[in-house]
Design a protein around this motif. Structure first.
Motif, PDB file in Angstrom:
ATOM      1  N   GLN A  34       0.745  -8.905   1.228  1.00  0.00           N
ATOM      2  CA  GLN A  34       1.338  -7.605   1.531  1.00  0.00           C
ATOM      3  C   GLN A  34       0.281  -6.518   1.382  1.00  0.00           C
ATOM      4  O   GLN A  34      -0.285  -6.338   0.306  1.00  0.00           O
ATOM      5  N   GLU A  35       0.016  -5.798   2.467  1.00  0.00           N
ATOM      6  CA  GLU A  35      -0.926  -4.683   2.388  1.00  0.00           C
ATOM      7  C   GLU A  35      -0.267  -3.545   1.620  1.00  0.00           C
ATOM      8  O   GLU A  35       0.906  -3.236   1.835  1.00  0.00           O
ATOM      9  N   ILE A  36      -1.004  -2.964   0.707  1.00  0.00           N
ATOM     10  CA  ILE A  36      -0.473  -1.891  -0.128  1.00  0.00           C
ATOM     11  C   ILE A  36      -1.456  -0.725  -0.142  1.00  0.00           C
ATOM     12  O   ILE A  36      -2.625  -0.867   0.196  1.00  0.00           O
ATOM     13  N   SER A  37      -0.964   0.418  -0.536  1.00  0.00           N
ATOM     14  CA  SER A  37      -1.812   1.582  -0.732  1.00  0.00           C
ATOM     15  C   SER A  37      -1.732   1.965  -2.202  1.00  0.00           C
ATOM     16  O   SER A  37      -0.634   2.063  -2.761  1.00  0.00           O
ATOM     17  N   LEU A  38      -2.859   2.171  -2.803  1.00  0.00           N
ATOM     18  CA  LEU A  38      -2.898   2.584  -4.203  1.00  0.00           C
ATOM     19  C   LEU A  38      -3.099   4.093  -4.341  1.00  0.00           C
ATOM     20  O   LEU A  38      -3.224   4.601  -5.439  1.00  0.00           O
ATOM     21  N   SER A  56      -6.282  -2.870   0.634  1.00  0.00           N
ATOM     22  CA  SER A  56      -5.787  -3.537  -0.570  1.00  0.00           C
ATOM     23  C   SER A  56      -4.528  -4.333  -0.236  1.00  0.00           C
ATOM     24  O   SER A  56      -3.681  -3.898   0.547  1.00  0.00           O
ATOM     25  N   PHE A  57      -4.442  -5.523  -0.855  1.00  0.00           N
ATOM     26  CA  PHE A  57      -3.357  -6.459  -0.595  1.00  0.00           C
ATOM     27  C   PHE A  57      -2.856  -7.047  -1.905  1.00  0.00           C
ATOM     28  O   PHE A  57      -3.661  -7.383  -2.787  1.00  0.00           O
ATOM     29  N   LEU A  58      -1.533  -7.224  -1.997  1.00  0.00           N
ATOM     30  CA  LEU A  58      -0.962  -8.032  -3.063  1.00  0.00           C
ATOM     31  C   LEU A  58      -1.045  -9.471  -2.579  1.00  0.00           C
ATOM     32  O   LEU A  58      -0.474  -9.820  -1.545  1.00  0.00           O
ATOM     33  N   ILE A  65      -4.518  -8.285  -6.857  1.00  0.00           N
ATOM     34  CA  ILE A  65      -4.766  -7.277  -5.831  1.00  0.00           C
ATOM     35  C   ILE A  65      -6.168  -7.535  -5.281  1.00  0.00           C
ATOM     36  O   ILE A  65      -7.151  -7.478  -6.016  1.00  0.00           O
TER      37      ILE A  65
END
Length: 175
Positions: A139-143, A5-7, A117
């Motif tokens: 920006q790679e993100i973790s949910l 997942s990415f913003l 996202i």
């Protein structure tokens, strides 16, 4: 293949390219409509689509989720209402929050009008990069919550402040 997942940030043209890419891959949509008229201008149009289902959404009191197949009519409506205008202005018919889904996987989620996202596989990222999209800037993100971490409850004021901070970071006002 697993998804990360990415913003995703960018201009309306970049967002339109992301939207078009995932409209081709998705087979379903979910559109979220809070109670009241201010954020739900498109609700009647989505409810009028053929074969949709409507359920309460547990994420917000008084909110519903409209889910359906991505028919040509649904795709056209999402293209029209799912992005903000070229000048960055919002309008009353714009979708507040929605998702594009393939089977059971969310491919793209837009929250609070402007938080994009992207849930992408490596192959999809490479395809998007070939379309000259700035994937490397996302920006790679973790949910997922970290083990042992309990999220704090947030009220409407907290959510509003968080949304404002995100808008300021991704859509700064040019003076």
């Amino acid at each position: 293949m697993s998804r990360s997942s990415f913003l995703a940030s960018g201009t309306p043209q970049i967002q339109q390219s992301i939207l078009d890419f995932y409209l081709q891959k998705a087979d379903r949509f979910r559109a979220y409509f809070p109670g009241g008229e201010e954020l739900s201008g498109s609700r009647p149009d989505f409810l009028a689509l053929e074969g949709v289902s409507v359920q309460p959404w547990s994420g917000m009191m008084g909110c519903i989720v409209v889910e359906g197949t991505l028919t040509p009519a649904a795709k056209a409506l999402i293209r029209e209402r799912g992005n903000f205008d070229e000048d960055g202005c919002y309008h009353s018919l714009q979708l507040w929050s929605y998702e594009l889904v393939n089977e059971t996987e969310v491919l793209l989620r837009i929250e609070d009008f402007s938080v994009w996202i992207v849930f992408a596989t490596l192959d999809e990222l490479q395809s998007l990069e070939k379309q000259k999209l700035p994937v490397s800037e996302w920006q790679e993100i973790s949910l997922e919550s970290e083990e042992g971490v309990t999220p704090l409850p947030m009220d409407a004021s907290d959510l509003k402040q968080t949304a404002q901070a995100i808008k300021e970071v991704f859509f700064p006002k040019h003076e």
